[in-house]
Scaffold this motif. Structure first.
Motif, PDB file in Angstrom:
ATOM      1  N   THR A 298     -27.179  38.854  32.306  1.00 26.07           N
ATOM      2  CA  THR A 298     -27.643  37.691  32.086  1.00 26.07           C
ATOM      3  C   THR A 298     -29.421  37.506  32.010  1.00 26.07           C
ATOM      4  O   THR A 298     -30.009  38.630  32.357  1.00 26.07           O
ATOM      5  N   ILE A 344     -19.975  34.831  31.686  1.00 24.09           N
ATOM      6  CA  ILE A 344     -19.255  34.837  32.846  1.00 24.09           C
ATOM      7  C   ILE A 344     -18.167  33.794  32.995  1.00 24.09           C
ATOM      8  O   ILE A 344     -16.875  34.427  33.403  1.00 24.09           O
ATOM      9  N   GLY A 421     -22.015  25.082  33.823  1.00 26.26           N
ATOM     10  CA  GLY A 421     -23.184  25.358  33.149  1.00 26.26           C
ATOM     11  C   GLY A 421     -24.532  24.877  33.232  1.00 26.26           C
ATOM     12  O   GLY A 421     -25.555  25.592  33.229  1.00 26.26           O
ATOM     13  N   GLU A 422     -24.471  23.659  33.855  1.00 25.00           N
ATOM     14  CA  GLU A 422     -25.827  22.830  33.838  1.00 25.00           C
ATOM     15  C   GLU A 422     -25.526  21.714  34.618  1.00 25.00           C
ATOM     16  O   GLU A 422     -24.324  21.216  34.695  1.00 25.00           O
ATOM     17  N   PHE A 447     -20.262  24.428  40.269  1.00 24.99           N
ATOM     18  CA  PHE A 447     -21.382  24.982  40.272  1.00 24.99           C
ATOM     19  C   PHE A 447     -21.290  26.515  40.574  1.00 24.99           C
ATOM     20  O   PHE A 447     -20.611  26.548  41.596  1.00 24.99           O
ATOM     21  N   THR A 450     -23.445  33.796  36.929  1.00 25.02           N
ATOM     22  CA  THR A 450     -22.826  34.801  36.500  1.00 25.02           C
ATOM     23  C   THR A 450     -23.088  35.833  37.966  1.00 25.02           C
ATOM     24  O   THR A 450     -21.744  36.736  38.101  1.00 25.02           O
TER      25      THR A 450
END
Ligand code: WTA
Length: 683
Positions: A298, A344, A421-422, A447, A450
């Motif tokens: 990552t 991930i 992811g965001e 939320f 990795t």
């Protein structure tokens, strides 16, 4: 559409889902959460009991140190117990649970019409065969194997075969460059590479073997030769399949190609030739719960990627439990996670979590808007998908094309929608909820990182009243806190650094080959806590809202603002499809806002629109957040996993061409375009 103010917008979990749900109410969630903290050994022990252990967990179930001032950081769950994760995902499901005939994956190719299915027993056979191949190639427990493949069944087979023999897989997303692949091969000293001839991403041919060869050459230049490269014949597969798909009429476009595959007979081996005579039985390697399972790289703030290491036992029970509860999994479900296995999300929620639960999943090779913008929904209908998991960037992309492409498909099978992811802006959340899910499907805004291995803050679909844009509450066993700059824990309504106070089974154990970097990155800033690097606020109802990476925070005239908040305000405007906001130096305010906006189809960027957008932000957040610059961005620089690269946008805003490493930008052409159009941004 008027947005309900934060805190007011409670969307209850649909009552229809509560019947038969694993966690049917908020009270049930609270009760189980309480137990997970008060009796962690019993709580996780009960989950561990669902799995096969060669040697049962006993003695101290959890040992750890989270405080750098007291000694080295370490986390151990169930150390001393032995098991095999591949055995638990496959043999246990086939032999004990009698799921051999159940479909493990519906594979859907890039090209509509190109599809196959694989059952649990067939997957077990293929994994055993390939595990025997790996052993024959000299791969042993603890060795690292690099995997660089498209989204095909063999990718799952390869990773599980590694897990079966106790070798660590290091999967590199097939969109990464030769340079990135080489860097990752060298960092964890991989002895073998598994790749494929070529594949199509949309209508673009990717000659993967050629890129892999470039990477191997770079490794050789650095005196680190890799012994073997195993190649799946994917694009040229038809010749291998009796009555192959090419025989169908009309023939599927692009399937009958045998792309010229560069070949070095000293290194390269065809997958199909190696497995042909391999036995379908393979004794698993019995591993300690704390043996390493895989490495996954990552990005790190220093630019050098970090090899995040997860271990067998904790990762197994955590991905299994989060998958079961967060998607409220039931045996009849058809689950689809659109993430690539190279990330991930694809490890935890396409492979390990679903297979541990005996789930049926869709494995999709293609792109959301190829060959047309309704592809996702046609796949949902084709397989009658019940649980669907994707990323905000995909949702915003699809939103750009309006409701019609969604509505022309039924989607009646859908029950739960997920995102990861965001931070998801409330507009995208509401579109996902209202248009895609027809207000029938709860949205689990999960939320995690990795590093966390699995979901750490998330709603549970039948239990948690949702607020658009909030990841809501902690998963079982997870204890979040919000710290201020001095490391003081903040109570009640607060905003600051998101940290975790104690380990859960799926947390990473180290950075491969660099334990010190693990300690420095995650534990040094605030001793005693795991630091996520994300900003977070807790509202009056105790809901957690991720405000974005701490480095995406900006300070305007002494006020802390999150870029995500401003982006959400911009995307709230009917003409904006996507927005990215970065901080920009300002002589009086310290920092100010520089905004890049991508418009929806059919909208034009004018001065009037710029004024409207400025007002929109001012109205939604306050005058303090009024943007100084708004630049039209036909495209944004993104990583191949869709994350906007704000670091590059900050340089564009400053007109500074010192961009640093740009090797992970998916489409570098957008950068020069943004530099060219930069002057338009100022008034
Ligand atoms: C962000 C992906 C807000 C966050 C699983 C985190 C999120 C980083 C969410 C990890 C969410 C992920 N809401 N932000 N639901 N999920 N993030 O390692 O900044 O690729 O630290 O793992 O993504 O990204 P990673």
């Amino acid at each position: 559409m008027a947005l309900p103010a934060e805190g007011d917008a409670l969307f209850p979990a649909p009552p229809s889902l509560a019947r038969g749900a694993h966690v049917p109410s908020l009270a049930a969630y609270r009760e189980r959460y309480r137990r997970s903290l008060e009796e962690p050994q019993e709580f996780w022990g009960d989950i561990a009991k669902e799995f096969y252990w060669r040697t049962q967990p006993s003695g101290s179930f959890l040992k750890y140190n989270f405080d750098v001032t007291k000694g080295p950081i370490f986390i151990e769950w169930m150390k001393g117990a032995t098991t095999n994760i591949c055995y638990n995902l496959l043999d246990r499901n086939v032999n004990e649970k009698k799921l051999g005939d159940k479909i493990a994956f519906y594979w859907e190719g890039n090209e509509p019409g190109d599809s196959t299915v694989i059952s649990y027993s067939e997957l077990l056979h293929q994994v055993c065969q390939f595990a025997n191949v790996l052993r024959a190639q000299g791969v042993k427990k603890g060795d690292r194997v690099s995997i660089y493949m498209p989204m095909i069944v063999e990718l799952v087979v390869a990773m599980l075969a590694c897990a079966r023999i106790g070798a660590l897989h290091s999967i590199v997303f097939a969109g990464f460059s030769a340079e990135s692949l080489c860097e990752r091969i060298l960092d964890s000293n991989c002895s073998l590479l598994i790749t494929a001839d070529a594949f199509y991403r949309g209508d673009k041919l990717i000659n993967l073997k050629q890129i892999a060869d470039e990477a191997l050459q770079k490794c050789r230049d650095k005196d680190a030769p890799l012994r073997t490269c195993i190649v799946v014949k994917h694009l040229g597969r038809e010749a291998l399949v009796s009555g192959g798909r090419c025989g169908k009429s009309p023939p599927l476009k692009r399937l009958c190609q045998d792309v010229p595959t560069p070949w070095d007979a000293g290194v390269d081996r065809w997958w199909h030739e190696l497995v042909k005579d391999a036995s379908k039985e393979c004794e698993p390697e019995w591993c300690d719960a704390e043996d390493e399972l895989f490495v996954l790289y990552t990005s790190g703030s220093t630019g050098k990627p970090k090899g995040v290491v997860h271990t067998v036992g904790g990762y197994m029970i955590f991905t299994a439990a989060t998958f079961k509860y967060v998607f409220d999994h039931h045996p009849e479900d058809v689950y689809w996670c659109t993430a690539d296995i190279g990330w991930i999300t694809g490890h935890s929620y396409l492979t390990y979590g679903p297979l541990a639960n005996g789930a049926t999943s869709v494995l999709f090779e293609g792109l959301p808007i190829y060959p047309d913008v309704s592809r996702m929904w046609s796949i949902v209908d084709k397989y009658q998908v019940t649980k669907f998991y994707t990323a905000p960037t995909a949702i915003r992309l699809l939103m750009k094309f309006g409701d019609e492409p969604v509505k022309k498909h039924s989607r009646k099978s859908l029950k739960v929608l997920g995102t990861v992811g965001e931070p998801i802006n409330p507009e995208a959340w509401l579109w996902y909820y209202r248009v895609v899910g027809e207000e029938r499907c709860p949205i689990v805004d999960t939320f995690w990182q990795t590093e966390t291995g699995g979901h750490v803050l998330t709603p549970l679909p039948a239990a948690t009243p949702m607020k658009p844009g909030s990841a809501t509450f902690p998963f079982f066993g997870v204890v979040p806190a919000i710290l201020d700059e001095c490391g003081e824990e903040l109570e009640g309504e607060a905003e600051g650094y998101l940290v975790f106070k104690q380990p859960w089974p799926g947390i990473m154990r180290t950075v491969y080959g660099n334990h010190e970097r693990f300690e420095t990155t995650y534990f040094k800033k605030f001793p005693g806590y795991y630091v996520t690097g994300d900003g977070c606020k807790r509202d009056k109802d105790g809901y957690y809202w991720i405000t974005g990476r701490i480095d995406d925070m900006l300070n305007v005239s002494g006020h802390l603002l999150s870029t995500a908040e401003v982006e959400s305000a911009l995307v709230g405007h009917a003409s904006v499809a996507e927005a990215a906001v970065v901080s920009h130096p300002h002589p009086v305010k310290g920092e100010c806002l520089y905004c890049f906006v991508t418009l929806r189809d059919g909208h034009e960027f004018t001065k009037a629109l710029r004024d409207e957008l400025r007002n929109q932000v001012r109205e939604k957040i306050g005058p303090i957040a009024t943007p100084d610059y708004i630049q039209h961005a036909p495209g944004l620089p993104k990583t191949r996993s869709g994350k906007i690269m704000r670091r590059i946008l900050r340089q564009i805003a400053k007109n500074d061409r010192e961009l640093g490493d740009t090797s992970t930008v998916a489409d570098p052409a957008v950068i020069s375009q943004l530099f060219q159009q930069r002057c338009e941004a100022a008034e």
